[in-house]
Design a protein around this motif. Structure first.
Motif, PDB file in Angstrom:
ATOM      1  N   PRO A 156       0.809  -1.218   0.000  1.00  0.00           N
ATOM      2  CA  PRO A 156       0.000   0.000   0.000  1.00  0.00           C
ATOM      3  C   PRO A 156       0.844   1.271   0.000  1.00  0.00           C
ATOM      4  O   PRO A 156       0.455   2.234   0.618  1.00  0.00           O
ATOM      5  CB  PRO A 156      -0.742  -0.134   1.318  1.00  0.00           C
ATOM      6  N   SER A 157       1.967   1.280  -0.667  1.00  0.00           N
ATOM      7  CA  SER A 157       2.906   2.389  -0.516  1.00  0.00           C
ATOM      8  C   SER A 157       2.500   3.592  -1.358  1.00  0.00           C
ATOM      9  O   SER A 157       1.607   3.526  -2.191  1.00  0.00           O
ATOM     10  CB  SER A 157       4.279   1.930  -0.968  1.00  0.00           C
ATOM     11  N   GLY A 158       3.203   4.710  -1.131  1.00  0.00           N
ATOM     12  CA  GLY A 158       2.974   5.904  -1.930  1.00  0.00           C
ATOM     13  C   GLY A 158       3.304   5.660  -3.396  1.00  0.00           C
ATOM     14  O   GLY A 158       2.619   6.155  -4.285  1.00  0.00           O
ATOM     15  N   GLY A 159       4.356   4.882  -3.631  1.00  0.00           N
ATOM     16  CA  GLY A 159       4.736   4.575  -5.006  1.00  0.00           C
ATOM     17  C   GLY A 159       3.613   3.881  -5.759  1.00  0.00           C
ATOM     18  O   GLY A 159       3.408   4.101  -6.951  1.00  0.00           O
ATOM     19  N   PHE A 160       2.873   3.045  -5.042  1.00  0.00           N
ATOM     20  CA  PHE A 160       1.767   2.322  -5.667  1.00  0.00           C
ATOM     21  C   PHE A 160       0.693   3.289  -6.147  1.00  0.00           C
ATOM     22  O   PHE A 160       0.191   3.172  -7.272  1.00  0.00           O
ATOM     23  CB  PHE A 160       1.178   1.332  -4.665  1.00  0.00           C
ATOM     24  N   ILE A 161       0.361   4.255  -5.291  1.00  0.00           N
ATOM     25  CA  ILE A 161      -0.685   5.210  -5.658  1.00  0.00           C
ATOM     26  C   ILE A 161      -0.266   5.981  -6.912  1.00  0.00           C
ATOM     27  O   ILE A 161      -1.048   6.132  -7.857  1.00  0.00           O
ATOM     28  CB  ILE A 161      -0.940   6.185  -4.500  1.00  0.00           C
ATOM     29  N   GLY A 162       0.995   6.440  -6.901  1.00  0.00           N
ATOM     30  CA  GLY A 162       1.477   7.184  -8.057  1.00  0.00           C
ATOM     31  C   GLY A 162       1.404   6.348  -9.320  1.00  0.00           C
ATOM     32  O   GLY A 162       0.956   6.801 -10.380  1.00  0.00           O
ATOM     33  N   LYS A 163       1.812   5.086  -9.188  1.00  0.00           N
ATOM     34  CA  LYS A 163       1.823   4.211 -10.342  1.00  0.00           C
ATOM     35  C   LYS A 163       0.406   3.936 -10.824  1.00  0.00           C
ATOM     36  O   LYS A 163       0.147   3.887 -12.027  1.00  0.00           O
ATOM     37  CB  LYS A 163       2.491   2.903  -9.926  1.00  0.00           C
ATOM     38  N   TRP A 164      -0.475   3.751  -9.861  1.00  0.00           N
ATOM     39  CA  TRP A 164      -1.881   3.509 -10.212  1.00  0.00           C
ATOM     40  C   TRP A 164      -2.423   4.680 -11.034  1.00  0.00           C
ATOM     41  O   TRP A 164      -3.047   4.492 -12.087  1.00  0.00           O
ATOM     42  CB  TRP A 164      -2.684   3.310  -8.924  1.00  0.00           C
TER      43      TRP A 164
END
Lengths: 102, 465, 499
Positions: B367-375
């Motif tokens: 659930p990281s910040g990188g995931f949100i950005g990538k999403w």
């Protein structure tokens, strides 16, 4: 062909010349000189462009910018020269190697 | 500045100032959140003559992540630059330079005119170079030198562009410029000059060649700063110019940036995988992650900008944690050769955890910040039907997983402890871990930073997406 | 926030907190560690009990929501299907914890092991209770990350290689699911699971896209569910300690994949829409191929754990097969097998672990006469094996019966041949083991015998195997009782087909 354009063209010429020298010389002192020549080119252009209309009082803002720019350039040069001395004492010569780490 | 005068108290002073700045940023944050974008004219001159400070959602976010990272680095540095490891004469130079750098960053994120941005960019570059040179070895000095030359070159290009813009429109203020700008050859030349100068500093492929050496040879907290914030600063300027001043309908140029970003992701990823030294690996990972930021340009949609910014934020946190972890490992085992990690890494569980958690964010796993950005980036890519970007984003994540697990795998071996190890101050381990956790948490509190981005929205024009 | 909303969150947080605390416990504090582990397991069991009561009798919705992205929320949700999976994982987790405590006695890095063990359960519970695709994906990836340390736990070169293979497979699967999910979100705008699916309105407009998304999702999930050709990691992962293998095969990873397929077919697409798109047929065929392929490969393994691994590949596909046949009875069969396979396979793995720990037996050729040396273990093993073959009235029989009936119901006779062939193959690879263990004469000495006082092995190792063997018997014998897995699977199917 008025003098304004002459200055501008000389400025662009200095910039290009400096860029060329920066890229082809490996000696650090020459590189620093090249950067300074580039800087002078930019300042020349700024000052030249300040005189927007023939004969009128030139716009003071670019002059302020140039003064600031010169201050920055002086300190940058000082730092660069200090670094060159350190590099020379550590490495033995004042060139940039092609690959610095492994 | 004070810290030049008081070398004995320098650590304490550094921390106090750090805390003060954080408080100021928090106050500003509250103000911006409550009242919208803020403008403050220093000396009361106002635009177009005076120097204005301007804060909207974008600068606020940058300031906040800046504050968090810098506070972390400050705490970390109190452990890192101690007598046992660094000669005292060097260590006392760290703090003033560091405060200088931080001030330059804050000023940069608040500047509202393009010449002021130039000055802060130069300050930033000079203090960063001096910090790299602090490590003192031959490697560090030569890469500092190279870094300095690159910096000056980039700045001059930028300044020349500023000169042309000023000549054409008679103002330096971003807002005023954005109202007057119109496509013309002079604008294109200025744009080209400024862009190439900034991209050189942002280390977009193929202008990344200076970055790995400079980032890897600096002292650990400095590497963290360089990767996390300094390259982002020039990206920030670039983003401001691109979104607010330049005519946005230059789609060919956007495509070009996207392609370069894509190549950066691949090249950085593959190079990172090939490295044998941890810090070099992390530095190449930065090259790859910077590539993601440029993927937003060909899409140029609301979600894409937000995705890129989110990656920027989480990368800042995660990469700081990673470099700190690398610093700990280096300090503990005396080297950062990846293949000899089996004797080292498993005896530093906190550091390994920090590295792993930061890695999760870099890989873009939930659930990281990188995931949100990538999403967000993925969704923007699918919405605009640009499938090649989808593939790039996916492959980039897999490459990141490959190089990160190359390191993490060593945490689970059962080799005996290497005999020549040094104790790492516990706060150095904890700072790295906390920043890594922050990068993860960023994913769970995502709605909040996303909402801040909307304040005084620079990309409001395309908000429809 | 109401109490009902907190229950699902508590389910997830209980193992998360326990896991984190355990990381910081010193290696020698075994007492606290065991107490914490068991307390969390029991707490979970109580919570599950409360929730299943509420869901079944009062039709309550236990739901926890938290905003995650624009228009997307983190949803933890307890519906009938999640309860089925959560109950399975909670009970088996409790048993496996006991087993792991016995198995890992005196080995290094126990804090790390049990910490990740707890996190792994957290991820599994999250997978089970996820209320939309994004939450599912979140916990699904967490599961990948938390099982990796367990697989490489031994720290040998071989373990690290297995871990690498595992990551390559699962990471690739993960990004496939990610792509599918984002795409689905771009088209549908929502990702919340609901009975009968939520994409039925989009079929006309986005037919091709929906099929492509289905393929992406199933391929990604198929990696963990070990569908052929994505099964390569599973036999290699056998290097992990026995409790991990048991958990991996019966509860966590493989099951999460199968469970995900159930979710996608039933609650994202809906059975009818999926059948309309023409994607269930190929999926059923793929499952059929996997069943036969896994069984055939199992025949030729001499390593006991590898034979069990290929057997898992085969057995998990029964679940997928049941879902893909797309008829009510077959769905019941698939769902009930989700539980039954877990209970049976965990028994077999516990027994295999006991043999390895007590006598140093790893290969089937070393098992001659072991039934006399370890009668309890081998009895449990026999029950598990007969269950797998599908001998009535054991658990496996019930699943196969419903699968067969379901296939006939929708007129897919070929499934019967698959089932029959697979049962024959199951018999072919299990019966020789049983024969060797019970009827052949023991060799002079065991490979590596350890003494455990008066019993045949440590009680912490024996008890879990016996309990799960007993469960295998019970779920088969008592299949028609209320609250049996079969009963619950019927309940879910009713909801699914009569939305």
């Amino acid at each position: 062909m008025n003098t304004l354009y002459l200055y501008t063209i000389v400025g662009v010429g200095l910039f290009t010349l400096g860029l060329y020298a920066l890229l082809i010389h490996s000696d650090l002192l020459r590189k620093i000189l090249a950067i300074n020549i580039m800087g002078s080119g930019v300042f020349l252009i700024l000052v030249a462009l300040a005189a927007r209309t023939q004969g009128a009082v030139p716009d003071p803002v670019p002059h302020a910018m140039v003064i600031t720019g010169i201050v920055v350039a002086v300190s940058a040069t000082a730092l660069a020269l200090a670094l060159v001395i350190r590099v020379r004492t550590k490495v033995g010569h004042a060139n940039l190697p092609e690959q610095s780490l492994e | 500045m004070l810290s030049f005068l008081l070398p004995q108290r320098v650590k304490l002073l550094g921390l106090l100032i750090a805390a003060g700045v954080v408080a100021a940023v928090a106050a500003l944050g509250w103000q911006v959140a409550e009242l919208g974008a803020q403008r403050y004219a220093i000396g009361g001159w106002g635009a177009p003559l005076g120097i204005d400070l301007y804060a909207d959602g974008l600068s606020l976010l940058m300031l906040m992540v800046n504050a968090v990272v810098c506070l972390g680095v400050s705490v970390y540095s109190t452990g890192y630059f101690n007598r046992a490891y660094f000669r005292r004469s060097r260590a006392i130079y760290f703090w003033p330079l560091w405060m200088f750098l931080w001030a330059a960053l804050n000023a940069l994120f608040l500047s509202s005119d393009i010449f002021n941005l130039y000055v802060t960019l130069e300050l930033l570059g000079l203090s960063a170079v001096a910090l790299v040179a602090l490590a003192g070895g031959a490697d560090a000095l030569t890469s500092a030198m190279r870094y300095l030359l690159i910096n000056l070159l980039g700045s001059l290009f930028y300044l020349l562009g500023v000169a042309l813009l000023y000549h054409r429109f008679g103002s330096l203020d971003i807002t005023i410029l954005s109202q007057h700008i119109e496509p013309s050859p002079a604008v294109w030349v200025a744009m080209g000059l400024m862009t190439s100068g900034l991209l050189l500093k942002t280390a977009l492929f193929p202008m990344h060649f200076w970055l790995p050496a400079a980032h890897a040879s600096a002292p650990a907290p400095v590497s963290a700063l360089l990767s996390a914030l300094v390259v982002k600063a020039s990206f920030y300027i670039f983003l401001r110019l691109w979104l607010e001043i330049f005519p946005v309908d230059s789609s060919v140029f956007g495509e070009l940036l996207g392609v370069l970003g894509a190549i950066a992701i691949f090249w950085g990823g593959v190079q990172a995988l090939r490295q044998t030294r941890l810090k070099m690996l992390i530095a190449y990972s930065t090259v790859a992650q910077l590539g993601y930021l440029f993927l937003a340009f060909p899409m140029a949609s609301y979600f894409a900008w937000k995705g890129a910014l989110f990656i920027l934020l989480s990368h800042a946190l995660a990469k700081t944690a990673m470099f700190m972890a690398a610093g700990n490992i280096l300090h503990f085992g005396g080297h950062d050769r990846i293949q000899d990690f089996d004797h080292v890494v498993q005896y530093q569980p906190l550091t390994s955890a920090a590295f792993a958690l930061a890695g999760i964010s870099i890989m873009g796993l939930p659930p990281s910040g990188g995931f949100i950005g990538k999403w967000l980036l993925l969704e923007a890519a699918i919405n605009s039907g640009q499938w090649w970007l989808v593939i790039i984003i996916i492959m980039g994540g897999l490459l990141a997983a490959a190089y990160i697990f190359k390191v993490i795998g060593y945490a689970f071996t059962q080799s005996r402890k290497s005999h020549q190890t040094r104790r790492v101050p516990i706060r150095m381990e904890w700072t790295a871990l906390i920043l890594a956790i922050a990068a993860i948490l960023l994913g769970l509190i995502a709605p909040w930073p996303l909402a801040i981005m909307d304040i005084g929205l620079p990309f409001s024009g395309e908000a429809a997406g | 926030m109401s109490l009902n909303a907190l229950l699902p969150l508590l389910m997830v947080l209980s193992s998360l907190l326990v896991g984190l605390i355990i990381f910081f416990l010193p290696e020698e504090r075994a007492g606290i560690r065991i107490a914490l582990n068991l307390a969390a397991a029991v707490l979970k069991l109580i919570l599950v009990g409360v929730m299943s009561w509420g869901v079944f009798f009062y039709g309550l919705e236990y739901e926890f929501r938290m905003p995650l992205l624009h228009s997307q929320e983190l949803i933890l949700h307890a519906d009938a299907l999640s309860i089925l999976f959560v109950t399975l994982s909670t009970i088996l987790w409790l048993v496996t914890t006991v087993y792991a405590i016995g198995y890992l006695e005196d080995s290094p890095h126990r804090s790390r092991f049990f910490g990740f063990f707890s996190l792994c359960v957290m991820a599994t519970v999250g997978v089970a209770m996820a209320g939309n695709m994004i939450t599912f994906l979140l916990f699904y990836e967490l599961l990948t990350l938390t099982t990796y340390p367990l697989i490489v736990h031994r720290g040998t070169e071989e373990a690290r290689r297995a871990g690498r293979t595992y990551l390559i497979y699962t990471m690739t699967g993960g990004v496939l699911i990610l792509t599918g999910t984002v795409w689905l979100h771009a088209i549908a705008g929502s990702l919340d699971f609901s009975y009968g699916g939520f994409v039925s309105d989009l079929v006309d407009e986005h037919r091709t896209a929906l099929i492509a998304i289905f393929v992406l999702l199933i391929a990604g999930l198929g990696v963990k569910a070990a569908l052929v050709p994505f099964h390569g990691w599973l036999p290699q992962a056998m290097i992990a300690p026995a409790p991990v293998s048991a958990l991996l095969h019966a509860v966590a990873v493989v099951k999460a994949g199968a469970f995900g397929i159930v979710r996608v077919v039933d609650d994202v697409y809906g059975v009818e829409v999926a059948a309309n798109l023409g994607v269930t047929g190929p999926l059923a065929v793929l499952a059929g191929v996997t069943i036969i392929y896994g069984s055939i490969r199992a025949l030729f393994q001499d390593d006991l754990k590898r034979r069990l691994a290929f057997s898992t590949i085969s057995q998990v596909s029964y679940i997928v097969l049941g879902i893909a046949i797309a008829g009510p009875l077959a769905t019941i069969g698939g769902l009930v097998h989700l539980v039954h396979q877990g209970v049976m396979k965990i028994t077999l793995f516990f027994c295999a672990g006991n043999l390895a720990e007590t006598l140093g037996i790893h290969k089937i050729s070393e098992m001659n006469g072991v039934g006399r040396r370890m009668p309890w273990t081998m009895t449990a093993f026999t029950i598990g094996a007969f269950g797998m073959i599908g001998v009535p009235p054991l658990a496996g029989f019930v699943s196969k019966w419903y699968l067969g009936l379901g296939a006939l119901e929708v007129g897919q006779e070929w499934v019967i041949y698959v089932l029959a062939g697979s049962s024959l193959l199951n018999a072919a690879y299990f019966l020789p083991i049983l024969y060797a263990a019970w009827f052949k004469l023991p060799t002079d000495s065991w490979p590596d015998e350890r003494a455990f006082g008066s019993g045949e092995t440590a009680w912490t190792l024996l008890l879990p195997a016996v309990i799960t063997a007993f469960l295998t018997l019970a779920v088969g014998l008592l299949a028609s009782m209320p609250f049996s897995p079969l009963h619950w699977a019927r309940f879910i199917t009713t909801l699914e087909y009569l939305p």
